[in-house]
Design a protein around this motif. Structure first.
Motif, PDB file in Angstrom:
ATOM      1  N   ARG A  33      45.449  35.882  45.931  1.00 38.43           N
ATOM      2  CA  ARG A  33      44.543  36.979  46.284  1.00 38.43           C
ATOM      3  C   ARG A  33      43.148  36.392  46.556  1.00 38.43           C
ATOM      4  O   ARG A  33      42.742  35.429  45.915  1.00 38.43           O
ATOM      5  CB  ARG A  33      44.431  37.996  45.153  1.00 38.43           C
ATOM      6  CG  ARG A  33      45.758  38.594  44.701  1.00 38.43           C
ATOM      7  CD  ARG A  33      46.276  39.637  45.678  1.00 38.43           C
ATOM      8  NE  ARG A  33      47.526  40.206  45.191  1.00 38.43           N
ATOM      9  CZ  ARG A  33      48.743  39.745  45.493  1.00 38.43           C
ATOM     10  NH1 ARG A  33      48.860  38.695  46.300  1.00 38.43           N
ATOM     11  NH2 ARG A  33      49.836  40.319  45.013  1.00 38.43           N
ATOM     12  N   LYS A  34      42.438  36.994  47.497  1.00 39.52           N
ATOM     13  CA  LYS A  34      41.088  36.537  47.825  1.00 39.52           C
ATOM     14  C   LYS A  34      40.073  37.620  47.492  1.00 39.52           C
ATOM     15  O   LYS A  34      40.274  38.787  47.814  1.00 39.52           O
ATOM     16  CB  LYS A  34      40.999  36.167  49.312  1.00 39.52           C
ATOM     17  CG  LYS A  34      39.634  35.626  49.724  1.00 39.52           C
ATOM     18  CD  LYS A  34      39.662  35.011  51.121  1.00 39.52           C
ATOM     19  CE  LYS A  34      39.803  36.047  52.196  1.00 39.52           C
ATOM     20  NZ  LYS A  34      39.668  35.447  53.555  1.00 39.52           N
ATOM     21  N   TYR A  35      38.973  37.216  46.850  1.00 38.78           N
ATOM     22  CA  TYR A  35      37.926  38.148  46.452  1.00 38.78           C
ATOM     23  C   TYR A  35      36.584  37.695  47.027  1.00 38.78           C
ATOM     24  O   TYR A  35      36.262  36.500  46.993  1.00 38.78           O
ATOM     25  CB  TYR A  35      37.818  38.203  44.925  1.00 38.78           C
ATOM     26  CG  TYR A  35      39.069  38.684  44.245  1.00 38.78           C
ATOM     27  CD1 TYR A  35      39.236  40.030  43.913  1.00 38.78           C
ATOM     28  CD2 TYR A  35      40.101  37.794  43.940  1.00 38.78           C
ATOM     29  CE1 TYR A  35      40.391  40.482  43.293  1.00 38.78           C
ATOM     30  CE2 TYR A  35      41.270  38.234  43.328  1.00 38.78           C
ATOM     31  CZ  TYR A  35      41.410  39.581  43.010  1.00 38.78           C
ATOM     32  OH  TYR A  35      42.563  40.024  42.402  1.00 38.78           O
ATOM     33  N   ARG A  36      35.813  38.649  47.528  1.00 36.30           N
ATOM     34  CA  ARG A  36      34.471  38.336  48.014  1.00 36.30           C
ATOM     35  C   ARG A  36      33.527  38.195  46.818  1.00 36.30           C
ATOM     36  O   ARG A  36      33.412  39.108  45.990  1.00 36.30           O
ATOM     37  CB  ARG A  36      33.973  39.432  48.966  1.00 36.30           C
ATOM     38  CG  ARG A  36      34.647  39.390  50.334  1.00 36.30           C
ATOM     39  CD  ARG A  36      33.967  40.354  51.307  1.00 36.30           C
ATOM     40  NE  ARG A  36      32.544  40.075  51.439  1.00 36.30           N
ATOM     41  CZ  ARG A  36      32.043  39.104  52.197  1.00 36.30           C
ATOM     42  NH1 ARG A  36      32.854  38.318  52.878  1.00 36.30           N
ATOM     43  NH2 ARG A  36      30.737  38.918  52.266  1.00 36.30           N
ATOM     44  N   ASN A  37      32.869  37.060  46.733  1.00 38.85           N
ATOM     45  CA  ASN A  37      31.988  36.792  45.596  1.00 38.85           C
ATOM     46  C   ASN A  37      30.852  37.802  45.496  1.00 38.85           C
ATOM     47  O   ASN A  37      30.416  38.153  44.391  1.00 38.85           O
ATOM     48  CB  ASN A  37      31.417  35.379  45.708  1.00 38.85           C
ATOM     49  CG  ASN A  37      32.491  34.313  45.590  1.00 38.85           C
ATOM     50  OD1 ASN A  37      33.553  34.560  45.038  1.00 38.85           O
ATOM     51  ND2 ASN A  37      32.221  33.136  46.127  1.00 38.85           N
ATOM     52  N   ALA A  38      30.381  38.275  46.636  1.00 37.74           N
ATOM     53  CA  ALA A  38      29.254  39.206  46.642  1.00 37.74           C
ATOM     54  C   ALA A  38      29.587  40.518  45.932  1.00 37.74           C
ATOM     55  O   ALA A  38      28.678  41.251  45.525  1.00 37.74           O
ATOM     56  CB  ALA A  38      28.815  39.487  48.074  1.00 37.74           C
ATOM     57  N   GLU A  39      30.871  40.803  45.768  1.00 41.48           N
ATOM     58  CA  GLU A  39      31.295  42.048  45.139  1.00 41.48           C
ATOM     59  C   GLU A  39      31.514  41.906  43.637  1.00 41.48           C
ATOM     60  O   GLU A  39      31.935  42.848  42.974  1.00 41.48           O
ATOM     61  CB  GLU A  39      32.575  42.547  45.812  1.00 41.48           C
ATOM     62  CG  GLU A  39      32.378  42.877  47.299  1.00 41.48           C
ATOM     63  CD  GLU A  39      33.674  43.224  48.011  1.00 41.48           C
ATOM     64  OE1 GLU A  39      34.728  43.236  47.335  1.00 41.48           O
ATOM     65  OE2 GLU A  39      33.635  43.465  49.226  1.00 41.48           O
ATOM     66  N   HIS A  40      31.222  40.711  43.082  1.00 42.97           N
ATOM     67  CA  HIS A  40      31.409  40.457  41.651  1.00 42.97           C
ATOM     68  C   HIS A  40      30.187  39.731  41.097  1.00 42.97           C
ATOM     69  O   HIS A  40      29.488  39.022  41.815  1.00 42.97           O
ATOM     70  CB  HIS A  40      32.672  39.619  41.420  1.00 42.97           C
ATOM     71  CG  HIS A  40      33.940  40.327  41.805  1.00 42.97           C
ATOM     72  ND1 HIS A  40      34.683  41.069  40.922  1.00 42.97           N
ATOM     73  CD2 HIS A  40      34.571  40.421  43.011  1.00 42.97           C
ATOM     74  CE1 HIS A  40      35.730  41.582  41.554  1.00 42.97           C
ATOM     75  NE2 HIS A  40      35.685  41.207  42.819  1.00 42.97           N
ATOM     76  N   ASP A  41      29.943  39.908  39.793  1.00 46.74           N
ATOM     77  CA  ASP A  41      28.778  39.269  39.184  1.00 46.74           C
ATOM     78  C   ASP A  41      29.115  37.936  38.536  1.00 46.74           C
ATOM     79  O   ASP A  41      28.262  37.302  37.921  1.00 46.74           O
ATOM     80  CB  ASP A  41      28.121  40.201  38.161  1.00 46.74           C
ATOM     81  CG  ASP A  41      29.083  40.627  37.067  1.00 46.74           C
ATOM     82  OD1 ASP A  41      30.221  40.100  37.004  1.00 46.74           O
ATOM     83  OD2 ASP A  41      28.714  41.506  36.260  1.00 46.74           O
ATOM     84  N   GLY A  42      30.359  37.504  38.635  1.00 51.90           N
ATOM     85  CA  GLY A  42      30.748  36.212  38.082  1.00 51.90           C
ATOM     86  C   GLY A  42      32.249  36.023  38.124  1.00 51.90           C
ATOM     87  O   GLY A  42      33.013  36.946  38.461  1.00 51.90           O
ATOM     88  N   LEU A  43      32.714  34.817  37.756  1.00 48.21           N
ATOM     89  CA  LEU A  43      34.140  34.511  37.821  1.00 48.21           C
ATOM     90  C   LEU A  43      34.949  35.343  36.837  1.00 48.21           C
ATOM     91  O   LEU A  43      36.083  35.733  37.128  1.00 48.21           O
ATOM     92  CB  LEU A  43      34.362  33.021  37.544  1.00 48.21           C
ATOM     93  CG  LEU A  43      35.818  32.566  37.595  1.00 48.21           C
ATOM     94  CD1 LEU A  43      36.423  32.791  38.968  1.00 48.21           C
ATOM     95  CD2 LEU A  43      35.930  31.097  37.181  1.00 48.21           C
ATOM     96  N   GLU A  44      34.385  35.622  35.670  1.00 47.72           N
ATOM     97  CA  GLU A  44      35.134  36.394  34.668  1.00 47.72           C
ATOM     98  C   GLU A  44      35.522  37.759  35.222  1.00 47.72           C
ATOM     99  O   GLU A  44      36.644  38.232  35.005  1.00 47.72           O
ATOM    100  CB  GLU A  44      34.300  36.557  33.397  1.00 47.72           C
ATOM    101  CG  GLU A  44      35.081  37.225  32.266  1.00 47.72           C
ATOM    102  CD  GLU A  44      34.351  37.120  30.937  1.00 47.72           C
ATOM    103  OE1 GLU A  44      34.875  37.689  29.952  1.00 47.72           O
ATOM    104  OE2 GLU A  44      33.281  36.489  30.861  1.00 47.72           O
ATOM    105  N   SER A  45      34.640  38.381  35.973  1.00 50.29           N
ATOM    106  CA  SER A  45      34.942  39.664  36.600  1.00 50.29           C
ATOM    107  C   SER A  45      36.092  39.536  37.597  1.00 50.29           C
ATOM    108  O   SER A  45      36.995  40.383  37.642  1.00 50.29           O
ATOM    109  CB  SER A  45      33.696  40.205  37.310  1.00 50.29           C
ATOM    110  OG  SER A  45      34.005  41.303  38.144  1.00 50.29           O
TER     111      SER A  45
END
Length: 320
Positions: A33-45
């Motif tokens: 799965r790919k996640y946009r970093n801008a949509e999360h406040d860190g890796l744990e999220s």
């Protein structure tokens, strides 16, 4: 036969983070799965979102690779305002085994676990079994790392060579270095050989032509591929020549008789342009060492998930 441990692997780039599950050294392709970093406040999220979506409560091991220096179990990303540590990985997954790698160490561990059809030849040459190899990443940023085999297993030292001076061979390169320096303060390798590097090269080429424009990489690459835009073609020629020169420099430093592997989205995007744009000629342009350079082979690793595989392989070795 014992069941392979279930692990979580993550590849943290400057723009996106890819997460997957692995069974031992094998990444489950349908789990990526790919996640946009801008949509999360860190890796744990990101990890908690992924585990919830996959319906997995905990894993046996976790390994992440990050686009930035890793020291004492802490990764500081070069192009993203995240700091990641081993404790974050353990807290997010409940895993007993954990590891954190630089983004170039991971593909280095993946070598030998990538299908042959995923290797696109750039420069034919011998590949000596068991000899040192070299991974060169050209994506959001630039980096490279040697890959050594030892009696204790594979060793992939971390590096941050994308931040050394860009190569200067002639007067045009010197003008380019000064152009980059005005905008960035320092003409580094990553400033001309990366995603944003392509943008700076195109800005330089159009400025030299007296018609400066500001294009994004997503505009420049299709223009290069079409072959109908002379300034985009010149941008590709400069990019491939500089990359060939720098890859040749790194080859002389590390002597990777086991082969050189270009990885990353930008490296793959230019795969069919290396030949016509003079990559090989620039690679071998080393004066009296030109013939010596024929001992090295170069391929593009056409596998977007190689860092995930490398994380899985490294983690499996640690768990053994």
């Amino acid at each position: 036969m014992a069941k392979a441990p279930l692990c979580l692997v993550a590849d943290i780039g400057g723009t996106n983070t890819r997460v997957a599950l692995s069974d031992g050294t094998v990444v489950r392709e349908d789990s990526v799965r790919k996640y946009r970093n801008a949509e999360h406040d860190g890796l744990e999220s990101v990890i908690r979102s992924y585990l919830a979506e996959e319906g997995v409560e905990r894993v046996d091991g976790v390994c992440a690779c990050a686009a930035g220096p890793v020291k004492d179990g802490v990764a500081t990303l070069t192009n993203l305002d995240w700091t990641i540590d081993i404790e974050t990985l353990r807290r997010a997954t409940g895993a007993r085994f954990s590891a954190l790698l630089n983004d170039l160490q991971a593909p280095g561990h993946a070598l030998g676990h990538i299908a042959h059809e995923r290797l696109i030849p750039v420069i034919d040459g011998p590949r000596q079994s068991g000899a040192s190899m070299l991974v060169v990443n050209v994506g959001t940023g630039f980096n490279a790392a040697p890959v050594h085999e030892s009696e204790y297993g594979r060793v992939v030292p971390a590096s941050e060579c994308g931040h050394i001076n860009m190569p200067v061979r002639d007067e045009a390169d010197l003008r380019l270095a000064r152009f980059v320096e005005k905008a960035h303060g320092f003409p580094g390798v990553e400033d001309v050989m990366s995603g944003r590097g392509v943008e700076r090269l195109h800005a330089f080429v159009t400025s030299e032509a007296g018609a400066p424009v500001t294009w994004t990489t997503s505009q420049i690459i299709p223009a290069i591929d079409s072959g109908t835009d002379a300034l985009a073609t010149e941008t590709a020629r400069i990019f491939c020549r500089l990359l060939g020169t720098e890859t040749g420099n790194l080859a002389l430093i590390h002597l990777p008789f086991g082969g050189i592997y270009l990885v990353g989205g930008i490296a793959r995007a230019f795969a069919r342009h290396y030949g016509p744009c003079g990559f090989a000629e620039a690679f071998r342009d080393k004066g009296r060492f030109a013939e010596f350079m024929e001992q090295f082979s170069v391929v593009v690793l056409d596998d977007d998930f190689a860092p995930l595989t490398g994380c899985a392989v490294h983690l499996a070795h640690l768990m053994r």
